[in-house]
Each structure stands twice: as C-alpha cells, then as structure tokens.
Design a protein around this motif. Structure first.
Motif, PDB file in Angstrom:
ATOM      1  N   LYS A  83      -5.184  72.522  94.578  1.00 15.68           N
ATOM      2  CA  LYS A  83      -6.502  71.918  94.407  1.00 15.68           C
ATOM      3  C   LYS A  83      -6.905  71.325  95.740  1.00 15.68           C
ATOM      4  CE  LYS A  83      -6.091  70.889  89.495  1.00 15.68           C
ATOM      5  NZ  LYS A  83      -6.156  69.848  88.435  1.00 15.68           N
ATOM      6  N   GLY A  84      -8.087  71.687  96.198  1.00 18.03           N
ATOM      7  CA  GLY A  84      -8.477  71.226  97.529  1.00 18.03           C
ATOM      8  C   GLY A  84      -9.962  71.018  97.691  1.00 18.03           C
ATOM      9  N   HIS A  85     -10.345  70.836  98.939  1.00 16.81           N
ATOM     10  CA  HIS A  85     -11.732  70.576  99.288  1.00 16.81           C
ATOM     11  C   HIS A  85     -11.955  71.067 100.713  1.00 16.81           C
ATOM     12  CE1 HIS A  85     -15.650  68.731  99.278  1.00 16.81           C
ATOM     13  NE2 HIS A  85     -15.351  67.940 100.301  1.00 16.81           N
ATOM     14  N   VAL A  86     -13.211  71.326 101.085  1.00 15.53           N
ATOM     15  CA  VAL A  86     -13.521  71.779 102.426  1.00 15.53           C
ATOM     16  C   VAL A  86     -14.885  71.227 102.838  1.00 15.53           C
ATOM     17  CG1 VAL A  86     -14.600  73.936 101.618  1.00 15.53           C
ATOM     18  CG2 VAL A  86     -13.612  73.833 103.926  1.00 15.53           C
ATOM     19  N   GLY A  87     -15.003  70.845 104.104  1.00 11.23           N
ATOM     20  CA  GLY A  87     -16.261  70.297 104.616  1.00 11.23           C
ATOM     21  C   GLY A  87     -16.250  70.275 106.131  1.00 11.23           C
ATOM     22  N   PHE A  88     -17.368  69.863 106.733  1.00  9.74           N
ATOM     23  CA  PHE A  88     -17.531  69.855 108.188  1.00  9.74           C
ATOM     24  C   PHE A  88     -17.231  68.470 108.764  1.00  9.74           C
ATOM     25  CE2 PHE A  88     -20.498  73.066 106.556  1.00  9.74           C
ATOM     26  CZ  PHE A  88     -20.066  74.187 107.249  1.00  9.74           C
ATOM     27  N   VAL A  89     -16.434  68.429 109.818  1.00  8.77           N
ATOM     28  CA  VAL A  89     -16.092  67.165 110.472  1.00  8.77           C
ATOM     29  C   VAL A  89     -17.285  66.662 111.289  1.00  8.77           C
ATOM     30  CG1 VAL A  89     -14.563  66.020 112.129  1.00  8.77           C
ATOM     31  CG2 VAL A  89     -13.661  67.813 110.628  1.00  8.77           C
ATOM     32  N   VAL A  90     -17.738  65.434 110.969  1.00  8.87           N
ATOM     33  CA  VAL A  90     -18.841  64.839 111.744  1.00  8.87           C
ATOM     34  C   VAL A  90     -18.493  63.451 112.266  1.00  8.87           C
ATOM     35  CG1 VAL A  90     -20.691  66.161 110.645  1.00  8.87           C
ATOM     36  CG2 VAL A  90     -19.921  64.026 109.601  1.00  8.87           C
ATOM     37  N   GLY A  91     -17.270  62.995 112.014  1.00 11.74           N
ATOM     38  CA  GLY A  91     -16.885  61.680 112.513  1.00 11.74           C
ATOM     39  C   GLY A  91     -15.457  61.344 112.128  1.00 11.74           C
ATOM     40  N   LYS A  92     -14.947  60.280 112.703  1.00  9.40           N
ATOM     41  CA  LYS A  92     -13.578  59.852 112.405  1.00  9.40           C
ATOM     42  C   LYS A  92     -13.491  58.337 112.574  1.00  9.40           C
ATOM     43  CE  LYS A  92      -8.763  61.067 113.516  1.00  9.40           C
ATOM     44  NZ  LYS A  92      -8.269  59.724 113.847  1.00  9.40           N
ATOM     45  N   LYS A  93     -12.768  57.712 111.665  1.00  9.29           N
ATOM     46  CA  LYS A  93     -12.581  56.268 111.753  1.00  9.29           C
ATOM     47  C   LYS A  93     -11.169  55.939 111.309  1.00  9.29           C
ATOM     48  CE  LYS A  93     -14.265  51.826 110.044  1.00  9.29           C
ATOM     49  NZ  LYS A  93     -15.143  51.146 109.086  1.00  9.29           N
ATOM     50  N   GLY A  94     -10.331  55.530 112.242  1.00 12.61           N
ATOM     51  CA  GLY A  94      -8.949  55.222 111.909  1.00 12.61           C
ATOM     52  C   GLY A  94      -8.234  56.440 111.347  1.00 12.61           C
ATOM     53  N   GLU A  95      -7.709  56.294 110.134  1.00 16.97           N
ATOM     54  CA  GLU A  95      -6.980  57.387 109.480  1.00 16.97           C
ATOM     55  C   GLU A  95      -7.870  58.166 108.525  1.00 16.97           C
ATOM     56  OE1 GLU A  95      -3.898  58.264 110.351  1.00 16.97           O
ATOM     57  OE2 GLU A  95      -4.146  56.690 111.858  1.00 16.97           O
ATOM     58  N   GLU A  96      -9.170  58.029 108.680  1.00 17.27           N
ATOM     59  CA  GLU A  96     -10.107  58.756 107.824  1.00 17.27           C
ATOM     60  C   GLU A  96     -10.991  59.663 108.655  1.00 17.27           C
ATOM     61  OE1 GLU A  96     -12.211  55.745 105.637  1.00 17.27           O
ATOM     62  OE2 GLU A  96     -10.770  55.799 103.993  1.00 17.27           O
ATOM     63  N   VAL A  97     -11.346  60.788 108.065  1.00 14.33           N
ATOM     64  CA  VAL A  97     -12.258  61.726 108.707  1.00 14.33           C
ATOM     65  C   VAL A  97     -13.530  61.790 107.873  1.00 14.33           C
ATOM     66  CG1 VAL A  97     -11.359  63.757 107.481  1.00 14.33           C
ATOM     67  CG2 VAL A  97     -12.450  64.040 109.707  1.00 14.33           C
ATOM     68  N   LEU A  98     -14.686  61.826 108.539  1.00 15.38           N
ATOM     69  CA  LEU A  98     -15.969  61.904 107.846  1.00 15.38           C
ATOM     70  C   LEU A  98     -16.370  63.365 107.718  1.00 15.38           C
ATOM     71  CD1 LEU A  98     -17.866  59.061 109.707  1.00 15.38           C
ATOM     72  CD2 LEU A  98     -16.861  58.951 107.427  1.00 15.38           C
ATOM     73  N   LEU A  99     -16.622  63.796 106.494  1.00 16.04           N
ATOM     74  CA  LEU A  99     -16.979  65.190 106.246  1.00 16.04           C
ATOM     75  C   LEU A  99     -18.385  65.299 105.692  1.00 16.04           C
ATOM     76  CD1 LEU A  99     -13.764  66.747 104.629  1.00 16.04           C
ATOM     77  CD2 LEU A  99     -14.361  66.497 107.044  1.00 16.04           C
ATOM     78  N   LEU A 100     -19.153  66.210 106.281  1.00 20.46           N
ATOM     79  CA  LEU A 100     -20.451  66.605 105.745  1.00 20.46           C
ATOM     80  C   LEU A 100     -20.185  67.837 104.890  1.00 20.46           C
ATOM     81  CD1 LEU A 100     -23.538  66.871 105.522  1.00 20.46           C
ATOM     82  CD2 LEU A 100     -23.542  67.892 107.802  1.00 20.46           C
ATOM     83  N   GLY A 101     -20.341  67.699 103.582  1.00 22.41           N
ATOM     84  CA  GLY A 101     -19.977  68.813 102.719  1.00 22.41           C
ATOM     85  C   GLY A 101     -20.711  68.829 101.407  1.00 22.41           C
ATOM     86  N   GLY A 102     -20.475  69.891 100.623  1.00 24.55           N
ATOM     87  CA  GLY A 102     -21.076  70.032  99.308  1.00 24.55           C
ATOM     88  C   GLY A 102     -20.102  69.635  98.222  1.00 24.55           C
ATOM     89  N   ASN A 103     -20.648  69.335  97.039  1.00 20.67           N
ATOM     90  CA  ASN A 103     -19.841  68.924  95.889  1.00 20.67           C
ATOM     91  C   ASN A 103     -19.020  67.677  96.200  1.00 20.67           C
ATOM     92  OD1 ASN A 103     -19.104  69.223  93.203  1.00 20.67           O
ATOM     93  ND2 ASN A 103     -17.268  70.386  93.684  1.00 20.67           N
ATOM     94  N   GLN A 104     -19.554  66.802  97.044  1.00 21.04           N
ATOM     95  CA  GLN A 104     -18.926  65.519  97.332  1.00 21.04           C
ATOM     96  C   GLN A 104     -19.642  64.492  96.464  1.00 21.04           C
ATOM     97  OE1 GLN A 104     -17.466  66.434 101.903  1.00 21.04           O
ATOM     98  NE2 GLN A 104     -19.156  65.032 101.644  1.00 21.04           N
ATOM     99  N   ARG A 105     -18.955  64.045  95.399  1.00 22.77           N
ATOM    100  CA  ARG A 105     -19.619  63.247  94.371  1.00 22.77           C
ATOM    101  C   ARG A 105     -20.816  64.029  93.829  1.00 22.77           C
ATOM    102  NH1 ARG A 105     -16.002  59.027  93.256  1.00 22.77           N
ATOM    103  NH2 ARG A 105     -15.212  58.172  95.212  1.00 22.77           N
TER     104      ARG A 105
END
Length: 451
Positions: free
Chosen positions: A381-403
């Motif tokens: 089970k996974g997810h896929v999206g575009f990297v548009v930022g990073k903060k600490g140990e988190e990556v910001l993804l621009l993607g679909g079906n996110q919430r």
C-alpha cells in the motif's frame, strides 16, 4: 437578438480566458516569461478588457425584463461550462492577431531623431495610454519630452525623456493598459460582503469581482481591480486559499464561505507564506506548473456522482476506472507527466513509479516521491506525489488523492522508498537545496488517508 449577441460575447470572453490560461502555462514551461511572451499576454488581456467593456455597455441598454433573462442565461452558461468534460477551448489565432501599433523607425524625445510620423505615433500612444495633454502634431517639444519622462517614471524606467525603437520604454508603451477610470470608484466599495460567487466557474458579477479583487490587493495580490474575473484573479484566489486553507485551492470565493471570511478577516497575506518563494528552484519543471494548476480538484462526496476531472486522471492509466473512489494518486501523476510530454507508467498503482526514469536517492524539487506505507510483505500500500518542499524529517508533496483532493501535504521521509525523475531530465544543482519552510500544510496521513 440582443441576448444572443451578449451570449456570443461571453463565449468569446471564455475563449480568451482559456487561451490566456493555456499560454501562461506554456510560456512558464521554461521557468520564466520573456518580454515577447509578456507582450502577447498583455495584448490578449487588453482584448479581453475591450470585450468585457462592450458587454457592460450592452447590458446597461437592456430593459428590466431583458436584464433578468440575460442574468439567467449567463448563469446557465456558467453551469454548462463547469459541468462540461471537454477540454477548454484554446484559440491559437488570438495570440497571432496583428497589433494596432506600428513601430517607430528612429528615436523620439530629447535629442532624438524626431521624425514627424514617429513623434506623432508616440504622442498618440502617450495621450491614449497615459492621458498626456498632447495633440499628436508630430512636433517634439518640451510637453512631449515631459510626457515621455512621466510615463517612464510610471513604468519604472529611467526618465531619460527619449524613446528608441525596441527599448524597454517603447515595449511598455505598446503593452501598457491604463487603469479603468471606474477603478477610482473602488475606494467607495463596501468590502464587507458579496452577493454571488467569484472565481473559477463563479457567477462573477462585476461589483462582486471588484470587491474580491480589492480584498486580494489588500492581502498582497497584484491586481488592477477592473471587475473582470480572468486567470490572474483566479490565480490570486488560489494562492490565497493555498496559504490559508492548508493547501486547498479551488479558485472560488463563496459569499458565506471560508475564503471570503478570511479575506475580510485575519487571513495571511499572499506574500507571507508562499511555498514557491522559499522552496525549490525558480526554473521549476513544467510538470510542476501543470500539477499546480490542478490544486483544488477533489472527489465528489456522492457515491453515485464522480468528478469528471478525476475520471480524466484515471483515463490516463489502464483499467477503465469509472469512479473517483478508486485510489487516484498514481492516475494523477500519470496524467500530469503525460501532459508534460514525459510519459508515465500507465498504472494506477503507486509502486509502479518506483521503476520510472532514474532514481535520485534523495529528495529534489520536482522529483516524484514513492511512499511505501506497510513495508516489506505480501501486500503493498503506497502513495505517490511531487516533491515541492522539505522540513526536517518531512517532505512536502503536491499530489492527488491527498485527503481526497489535489493539494500539498507533508509526509515522513522514512516512508519514501524512491525519488524519481524522467530519464532525460537533468536535475539542477539548486533543486536539492530547500529553504527553511515555516508553513503548515497539514499531514497527508497514513495509508487510510490515501487508500
């Protein structure tokens, strides 16, 4: 007959708006809009304004009963346009319309060549576009030089008092659109409420649009405020929403909605937390621009009705999926990358992107991040999206079906198993450098959030 002509003019307005939106994305594909491209966009916007003014003049001449019929017809056209699954209409001939302004053959102004025909052309343009007190005599005197300097100061060019062929002053004089005289009345607008929706697929009554534009200007939006809802206004609405609504942005302001309440209240300014200002390189890949244009698309809450845009994403992969409940993060990335001319995996499975293109081994702006929720095992089970930022140990993804929508959300880098880009894409060195990000776009959650 009057109503038919107004319907035709509104159809032309939509064609111009679709064409402007298309070419803005096209011209930004290389990361910037050059001067020639900006001239074309300015020309399109000028034509759009003329048509809008023509519509307004014709509407004022209608009788009371005709105005009611016209308003209903306009509203029905908006609903039809919104519900259509067809692509927007782009008329490429509009970009290549001949310009009404001739060029000058020599310099005009202080110590210039001052050929009579050139001087006359400059004088007429200065009178038309900057209300200069000139008669167009073709004689360059102190008044003409002063008018040139005044215009240069307004468009932030050095006030040399001279214009030469193809210099910045001449280009801006041709492209300059004077602020509508009616705009002076905007200071008297009641900014506390709007009657109808404004923005993408909204009712867009002129007074309501002016109110939203003025509120956006107060929040840092770069708008003139003419009461015409075009791509720039919708873009400003989306940017304001994205900053204030955790990445959600549908480009529509409702009279009693959250967006309007934030505009008249304590909503954050557009410039204070714009993700594109502190993360990622300026020369962003064209697929990111395409993905950004989809922010706000979301699933239909009804189990019987499905968002046609999400179904369009699904159509880019195998499987003949006919509902928006089926996980669509991979379908969205496939749709975006194919629109960008980079192909896809043709699979609705997020894991399919693990073998796409080339693996970078670390996050980079614009890369496709592949997430594995449950680790090694029989299932995946996974997810896929575009990297548009990073903060600490988190990556910001621009993607679909996110919430259940297209937006920007944060995910733990510990769950990312691959960062991939197209094989033919050379990643810029600064794509690996992320500025310190202070905004809160909310968590994308776990496997239950993205299914």
């Amino acid at each position: 007959m009057k109503l038919q002509k107004l319907a035709k003019l509104r159809e032309t307005i939509r064609k111009y708006e679709d064409t402007i939106r298309y070419y803005e994305k096209l011209f930004m594909a290389d990361g910037q809009i050059d001067s020639n491209e900006q001239l074309k966009l300015n020309k399109l916007n000028t034509s759009l304004k003329k048509i809008a003014n023509k519509i307004e003049a014709k509407e004022k001449a209608l009788s009371s009963s005709e105005r009611i019929k016209n308003a209903l017809q306009s509203h029905q056209e908006g609903i039809k346009d919104w519900s259509s699954t067809k692509d927007d209409t782009v008329d490429h001939t509009l970009v290549n319309e001949p310009t009404s302004s001739k060029s000058i053959s020599g310099s005009v102004g202080r110590k210039g060549d001052n050929k009579k025909s050139d001087v006359s052309l400059v004088q007429n343009l200065l009178r038309e576009k900057n209300n200069a007190p000139l008669k167009g005599s073709g004689i360059c005197g102190p008044k003409t030089i002063k008018a040139i300097k005044n215009f240069q100061q307004k468009v932030e060019e050095a006030d040399t008092g001279i214009i030469t062929p193809n210099d910045n002053t001449w280009k801006k004089l041709n492209a300059y659109t004077p602020i509508d005289k009616d705009n002076k009345d905007n200071k008297d607008l009641d900014l506390s409420s709007i009657k109808n929706s404004v923005g993408k697929k909204g009712v867009n009554d002129k007074e309501d649009v002016k109110i939203v534009q003025e509120l956006l200007k107060k929040k840092g939006g770069k708008l003139i405020g003419l009461g015409i809802c075009g791509p720039l206004t919708i873009s400003a609405i989306k940017k304001f929403q994205s900053i204030n609504l955790n990445g959600f942005s549908d480009g529509l302001v409702e009279p009693d909605g959250k967006t309007f309440k934030l505009l008249v209240g304590n909503g954050k300014p557009i410039s204070s937390d714009d993700i594109n200002s502190n993360t990622g390189p300026l020369n962003k890949p064209n697929w990111i621009k395409i993905a950004e244009g989809e922010k706000g698309v979301k699933e239909n809450t009804s189990k019987k009705k499905h968002n046609p845009r999400v179904l369009e994403y699904h159509a880019s992969v195998k499987g003949n999926i006919k509902n928006d409940e089926t996980p669509w993060c991979s379908s969205f990335v496939n749709w975006v990358m194919k629109k960008a001319g980079q192909g896809g995996t043709n699979s609705a499975m997020a894991i399919s992107w693990k073998k796409y293109g080339k693996n970078l081994g670390k996050p980079a702006y614009g890369a496709i991040a592949v997430i594995d929720w449950d680790g090694a095992g029989p299932g995946w089970k996974g997810h896929v999206g575009f990297v548009v930022g990073k903060k600490g140990e988190e990556v910001l993804l621009l993607g679909g079906n996110q919430r259940n929508a297209v937006n920007i959300k944060s995910y733990s880098t510990s769950k990312v198993v691959a960062y991939v880009v197209p094989s033919n894409y050379e990643v810029p060195a600064n794509a690996y450098s992320f500025g310190e990000f202070t905004g809160d776009y909310g968590s994308g959650g776990g496997m239950n959030s993205t299914r």
